[in-house]
Design a protein around this motif. Structure first.
Motif, mmCIF file in Angstrom:
data_model
loop_
_atom_site.group_PDB
_atom_site.id
_atom_site.type_symbol
_atom_site.label_atom_id
_atom_site.label_comp_id
_atom_site.label_asym_id
_atom_site.label_seq_id
_atom_site.Cartn_x
_atom_site.Cartn_y
_atom_site.Cartn_z
ATOM 1 N N ARG A 1 11.164 -1.480 3.744
ATOM 2 C CA ARG A 1 10.021 -1.931 4.537
ATOM 3 C C ARG A 1 10.467 -3.093 5.411
ATOM 4 O O ARG A 1 11.546 -3.664 5.222
ATOM 5 C CB ARG A 1 8.865 -2.351 3.631
ATOM 6 N N GLY B 1 10.300 -6.788 6.404
ATOM 7 C CA GLY B 1 9.916 -8.070 5.840
ATOM 8 C C GLY B 1 9.994 -9.177 6.870
ATOM 9 O O GLY B 1 10.360 -8.953 8.029
ATOM 10 N N ARG C 1 18.657 -6.255 -3.925
ATOM 11 C CA ARG C 1 17.369 -5.608 -3.658
ATOM 12 C C ARG C 1 16.744 -5.072 -4.944
ATOM 13 O O ARG C 1 17.435 -4.541 -5.803
ATOM 14 C CB ARG C 1 17.567 -4.449 -2.668
ATOM 15 N N ASP D 1 12.402 -1.090 -4.131
ATOM 16 C CA ASP D 1 12.642 -1.159 -2.696
ATOM 17 C C ASP D 1 13.828 -0.288 -2.321
ATOM 18 O O ASP D 1 13.834 0.382 -1.288
ATOM 19 C CB ASP D 1 12.894 -2.610 -2.287
ATOM 20 N N ARG E 1 5.176 -2.587 6.772
ATOM 21 C CA ARG E 1 5.504 -4.000 6.738
ATOM 22 C C ARG E 1 5.102 -4.592 5.396
ATOM 23 O O ARG E 1 4.125 -4.172 4.784
ATOM 24 C CB ARG E 1 4.789 -4.737 7.879
ATOM 25 N N SER E 2 5.846 -5.585 4.956
ATOM 26 C CA SER E 2 5.509 -6.270 3.710
ATOM 27 C C SER E 2 4.238 -7.090 3.916
ATOM 28 O O SER E 2 3.820 -7.361 5.045
ATOM 29 C CB SER E 2 6.661 -7.180 3.272
ATOM 30 N N ARG F 1 3.808 -10.243 3.371
ATOM 31 C CA ARG F 1 4.113 -11.507 4.051
ATOM 32 C C ARG F 1 4.359 -11.286 5.544
ATOM 33 O O ARG F 1 3.983 -12.115 6.376
ATOM 34 C CB ARG F 1 5.316 -12.181 3.402
#
Length: 233
Positions: A35, A37, A78, A82, A97-98, A100
């Motif tokens: 993803r 980040g 990782r 993930d 997208r994460s 955050r």
């Protein structure tokens, strides 16, 4: 800024900021991430070298190459989930997208709104990253960057009229006609707005017609979001 949120969640984002987010997806793919980040958003800002954020980061001693190395180190261990997501992803799949990263994008919109900017620019996205405690902050600290000092620099540049001008963030409609004719923007992905030059991938598929005849076709797609942009025989 428009009140309707587009499918990619980049409400009110200027061309340069959109390009940075699209480049972040490419950086995430190249690093085998499952993803996008905050660390990839940082790389996307640096990859968009014409943007104000890249110039401000460069003035702090941050380069794309050094940031890539630090990101690789930071995500070297990782989490299994993930890693499994990265292995199971097909080449054309879009990356999520994460939490955050989404939060940083939301705060970028807030910074642009507070500054009464007509659009979200790369410096607003950089402020959003600095406002979120994520891997991007760890990477910058690992490169010896004082985050508080960088935030002050970005805010000062943003407050100075024209000091953080970002040619890549200028809306196409705002570009005046040149002496040779109207400005023609480069081809971009209809889904994520990423410039397509250097960002295309293809997949060879077998198609069958109504008479069961088979033929190989080439499906061309955007490397950043995976959306198909054309088919060739």
């Amino acid at each position: 800024m428009a009140s309707e949120r587009p499918p990619d969640g980049l409400e009110g984002f200027g061309q340069g900021a959109r390009r940075a987010v699209a480049m972040a997806a490419i950086e995430a793919r190249d690093l085998g991430a499952g993803r996008v980040g905050t660390e990839h958003l940082l790389l996307g800002l640096l990859a968009h070298a014409e943007g104000a954020a890249a110039k401000l980061l460069g003035a702090s001693g941050v380069t794309l190459a050094s940031a890539r190395r630090k990101v690789s180190e930071a995500v070297g261990q990782r989490q299994p989930a993930d890693a499994d997501a990265a292995r199971g992803r097909r080449p054309g799949d879009a990356l999520e997208r994460s939490a955050r990263a989404d939060r940083a994008i939301g705060r970028a919109f807030r910074f642009a709104h507070d500054a009464k900017s007509p659009e979200v620019r790369t410096e607003h996205l950089l402020l959003g990253l600095l406002d979120v405690e994520g891997t991007a902050g760890q990477v910058l600290r690992g490169l010896g960057v004082d985050l508080d000092a960088l935030r002050t620099t970005v805010e000062s540049a943003r407050a100075s009229e024209g000091a953080a001008a970002d040619a890549g963030d200028v809306a196409v409609a705002a570009v005046p006609e040149s002496r040779t004719g109207p400005y023609v923007p480069p081809p971009s992905c209809p889904s994520c707005s990423n410039p397509l030059e250097g960002a295309l991938q293809f997949t060879v598929l077998t198609a069958t017609d109504g008479e069961a005849r088979k033929r190989d076709v080439i499906v061309v797609s955007c490397r950043a979001c995976g959306a198909a942009v054309g088919v060739a025989r």
